[in-house]
Design an enzyme around this catalytic site. Structure first.
Site, PDB file in Angstrom:
ATOM      1  N   TYR A  91       5.660 -14.408  27.219  1.00 43.06           N
ATOM      2  CA  TYR A  91       5.996 -15.311  25.450  1.00 43.06           C
ATOM      3  C   TYR A  91       6.890 -15.036  25.312  1.00 43.06           C
ATOM      4  O   TYR A  91       7.997 -16.141  24.933  1.00 43.06           O
ATOM      5  CB  TYR A  91       4.792 -15.128  25.010  1.00 43.06           C
ATOM      6  CG  TYR A  91       4.833 -16.535  23.489  1.00 43.06           C
ATOM      7  CD1 TYR A  91       4.255 -17.826  24.238  1.00 43.06           C
ATOM      8  CD2 TYR A  91       5.325 -16.185  22.175  1.00 43.06           C
ATOM      9  CE1 TYR A  91       4.699 -19.428  23.373  1.00 43.06           C
ATOM     10  CE2 TYR A  91       5.452 -17.679  21.384  1.00 43.06           C
ATOM     11  CZ  TYR A  91       5.155 -18.654  22.102  1.00 43.06           C
ATOM     12  OH  TYR A  91       5.280 -19.814  21.078  1.00 43.06           O
ATOM     13  N   LYS A 120      10.041 -17.363  25.309  1.00 41.88           N
ATOM     14  CA  LYS A 120      11.313 -17.703  24.407  1.00 41.88           C
ATOM     15  C   LYS A 120      12.556 -17.538  23.834  1.00 41.88           C
ATOM     16  O   LYS A 120      13.202 -18.001  23.670  1.00 41.88           O
ATOM     17  CB  LYS A 120      10.208 -17.915  22.714  1.00 41.88           C
ATOM     18  CG  LYS A 120       8.760 -18.762  23.366  1.00 41.88           C
ATOM     19  CD  LYS A 120       8.625 -20.083  23.141  1.00 41.88           C
ATOM     20  CE  LYS A 120       7.810 -20.688  23.317  1.00 41.88           C
ATOM     21  NZ  LYS A 120       7.707 -22.487  23.707  1.00 41.88           N
ATOM     22  N   SER A 160      -4.529 -25.148  19.904  1.00 43.42           N
ATOM     23  CA  SER A 160      -4.020 -23.506  21.046  1.00 43.42           C
ATOM     24  C   SER A 160      -3.996 -22.772  19.751  1.00 43.42           C
ATOM     25  O   SER A 160      -4.788 -21.917  20.268  1.00 43.42           O
ATOM     26  CB  SER A 160      -3.112 -24.319  21.760  1.00 43.42           C
ATOM     27  OG  SER A 160      -1.683 -23.787  21.091  1.00 43.42           O
TER      28      SER A 160
HETATM   29  N1  LIG Z   1       0.959 -22.470  17.319  1.00 42.24           N
HETATM   30  C1  LIG Z   1       1.803 -22.070  16.974  1.00 42.24           C
HETATM   31  O1  LIG Z   1       1.384 -21.099  16.773  1.00 42.24           O
HETATM   32  C2  LIG Z   1       3.371 -22.221  17.837  1.00 42.24           C
HETATM   33  C3  LIG Z   1       4.459 -21.084  16.755  1.00 42.24           C
HETATM   34  C4  LIG Z   1       5.803 -20.965  17.519  1.00 42.24           C
HETATM   35  C5  LIG Z   1       5.718 -21.816  18.769  1.00 42.24           C
HETATM   36  N2  LIG Z   1       5.129 -23.052  19.103  1.00 42.24           N
HETATM   37  C6  LIG Z   1       5.238 -23.688  20.506  1.00 42.24           C
HETATM   38  O2  LIG Z   1       5.259 -24.341  19.877  1.00 42.24           O
HETATM   39  C7  LIG Z   1       5.234 -25.724  21.106  1.00 42.24           C
HETATM   40  C8  LIG Z   1       3.373 -26.554  20.625  1.00 42.24           C
HETATM   41  O3  LIG Z   1       2.866 -25.440  20.856  1.00 42.24           O
HETATM   42  P1  LIG Z   1       1.361 -26.001  20.316  1.00 42.24           P
HETATM   43  O4  LIG Z   1       0.837 -24.947  19.103  1.00 42.24           O
HETATM   44  O5  LIG Z   1       1.455 -27.177  19.262  1.00 42.24           O
HETATM   45  O6  LIG Z   1       0.925 -26.320  21.234  1.00 42.24           O
HETATM   46  P2  LIG Z   1      -0.535 -26.894  21.373  1.00 42.24           P
HETATM   47  O7  LIG Z   1      -0.446 -25.507  22.532  1.00 42.24           O
HETATM   48  O8  LIG Z   1      -1.679 -26.941  21.080  1.00 42.24           O
HETATM   49  O9  LIG Z   1      -0.702 -28.131  22.658  1.00 42.24           O
HETATM   50  C9  LIG Z   1       0.432 -27.840  24.131  1.00 42.24           C
HETATM   51  C10 LIG Z   1       0.471 -29.135  24.551  1.00 42.24           C
HETATM   52  O10 LIG Z   1       1.604 -28.759  25.469  1.00 42.24           O
HETATM   53  C11 LIG Z   1       0.497 -29.662  26.951  1.00 42.24           C
HETATM   54  N3  LIG Z   1       1.443 -29.384  28.082  1.00 42.24           N
HETATM   55  C12 LIG Z   1       0.788 -28.252  28.667  1.00 42.24           C
HETATM   56  N4  LIG Z   1       1.825 -27.626  29.722  1.00 42.24           N
HETATM   57  C13 LIG Z   1       2.374 -28.995  30.283  1.00 42.24           C
HETATM   58  C14 LIG Z   1       2.923 -29.297  31.080  1.00 42.24           C
HETATM   59  N5  LIG Z   1       3.217 -28.456  32.380  1.00 42.24           N
HETATM   60  N6  LIG Z   1       3.835 -30.493  31.030  1.00 42.24           N
HETATM   61  C15 LIG Z   1       3.747 -31.683  29.790  1.00 42.24           C
HETATM   62  N7  LIG Z   1       3.033 -31.172  28.992  1.00 42.24           N
HETATM   63  C16 LIG Z   1       1.905 -29.906  29.128  1.00 42.24           C
HETATM   64  C17 LIG Z   1      -0.951 -29.112  26.802  1.00 42.24           C
HETATM   65  O11 LIG Z   1      -1.264 -30.378  27.284  1.00 42.24           O
HETATM   66  C18 LIG Z   1      -0.600 -30.157  25.085  1.00 42.24           C
HETATM   67  O12 LIG Z   1      -1.177 -31.113  24.958  1.00 42.24           O
HETATM   68  C19 LIG Z   1       5.068 -24.232  22.631  1.00 42.24           C
HETATM   69  O13 LIG Z   1       6.455 -24.694  22.979  1.00 42.24           O
HETATM   70  C20 LIG Z   1       4.843 -23.373  22.159  1.00 42.24           C
HETATM   71  O14 LIG Z   1       4.892 -22.291  22.558  1.00 42.24           O
HETATM   72  C21 LIG Z   1       3.721 -22.950  18.380  1.00 42.24           C
END
Ligand SMILES: NC(=O)c1ccc[n+]([C@@H]2O[C@H](COP(=O)([O-])OP(=O)(O)OC[C@H]3O[C@@H](n4cnc5c(N)ncnc54)[C@H](O)[C@@H]3O)[C@@H](O)[C@H]2O)c1
Length: 245
Positions: A147, A151, A184
């Site tokens: 991961y 990133k 997630s």
């Molecule tokens: N939640 C956190 O703590 C956090 C922290 C840092 C970065 N991020 C990043 O933020 C972004 C969103 O995370 P989140 O936790 O809000 O989202 P999440 O994981 O809750 O939701 C992810 C969404 O992405 C969709 N998805 C997955 N694969 C896909 C694909 N191939 N094509 C289209 N859609 C797809 C899923 O259906 C889902 O709706 C990610 O890139 C994650 O790495 C999240």
């Protein structure tokens, strides 16, 4: 109405950060096309705001992305939030998991940007915002080997894109969240050996002693999408409650 009449495509918009951002963009007057691979969940966004429409899109599928982008006449902004969190060290990451994370976290950004950029270049104006993470080249987080690696690559992606197209009116920036309370993230806590302790650990690692809400990430996204940030490109915008202090 900070984004009035802007045409914006959001990926991973069915839940979490992508959903909060799509709704915030629409509230600010943008014409938002919210996409996600989850065909059921993305429909929940239909009829919430008249500025928002939805489409099913797997951002890792070359043919699907190309077909989808052919239907787009004009786009001002891409907000790319697709991402997957693999749990484990290098020894716990097999080749399939390695390539799966590269595919979801990096290749999707490549496909979406590559196919939408020519439409932005035609107007000599465009804006690409990629959701990266503080867990990257900024912070080594335990059990986030692939991961953090992907990133970190996205942070390089954003810098490279910004440098290549700065003279042609294209901006490219990254958002680097700490821990955000999303479905997630709830799933990752539930999967832990001791979910109660895992929740505490996640919260405590943020110096502010709390998690971010997706809407807080959306506020930064609105700024980066708007003309208020017109002089900003190639930047890695930490929003982590002091995790990396
Ligand atoms: N939640 C956190 O703590 C956090 C922290 C840092 C970065 N991020 C990043 O933020 C972004 C969103 O995370 P989140 O936790 O809000 O989202 P999440 O994981 O809750 O939701 C992810 C969404 O992405 C969709 N998805 C997955 N694969 C896909 C694909 N191939 N094509 C289209 N859609 C797809 C899923 O259906 C889902 O709706 C990610 O890139 C994650 O790495 C999240």
């Amino acid at each position: 109405m900070r984004l009035k009449n802007r045409k914006i495509i959001v990926t991973a918009a069915a839940q979490g950060i992508g959903k909060a951002v799509a709704l915030a963009f629409a509230r600010e007057g943008a014409e938002v096309l919210a996409t996600d691979v989850n065909s059921e969940k993305i429909q929940d966004l239909d009829n919430i705001n008249q500025n928002l429409s939805t489409s099913v899109l797997d951002a890792t599928n070359k043919e699907s992305v190309e077909k989808f982008c052919e239907t787009i006449n004009e786009v001002d902004i891409l907000f790319h939030a697709v991402g997957f969190v693999h749990h484990g060290t290098i020894l716990e990451c097999d080749s399939e998991e390695f390539y799966n994370s590269i595919n979801i976290n990096i290749y999707s950004a490549y496909l979406m940007s590559k196919n939408l950029l020519p439409k932005m270049l035609k107007k000599n104006k465009g804006n690409i915002i990629i959701v990266s993470s503080a867990a990257s080249n900024v912070k080594g987080a335990p059990n986030r080997f692939i991961y953090g690696t992907t990133k970190a690559a996205l942070n390089g992606f954003v810098k490279a894109m910004a440098a290549d197209y700065v003279k042609q009116g294209i901006r490219c920036n990254a958002i680097l969240p700490g821990t955000v309370e999303t479905p997630s993230w709830e799933g990752r806590v539930a999967m832990a050996d001791d979910p109660i302790q895992a929740r505490k650990d996640f919260i405590n690692r943020q110096a502010m002693g709390r998690l971010a809400q997706p809407e807080e990430i959306a506020s930064l996204a609105v700024y980066l999408a708007s003309d208020e940030s017109d002089f900003v490109t190639g930047t890695l915008n930490l929003i982590d409650g002091g995790w990396t202090l």
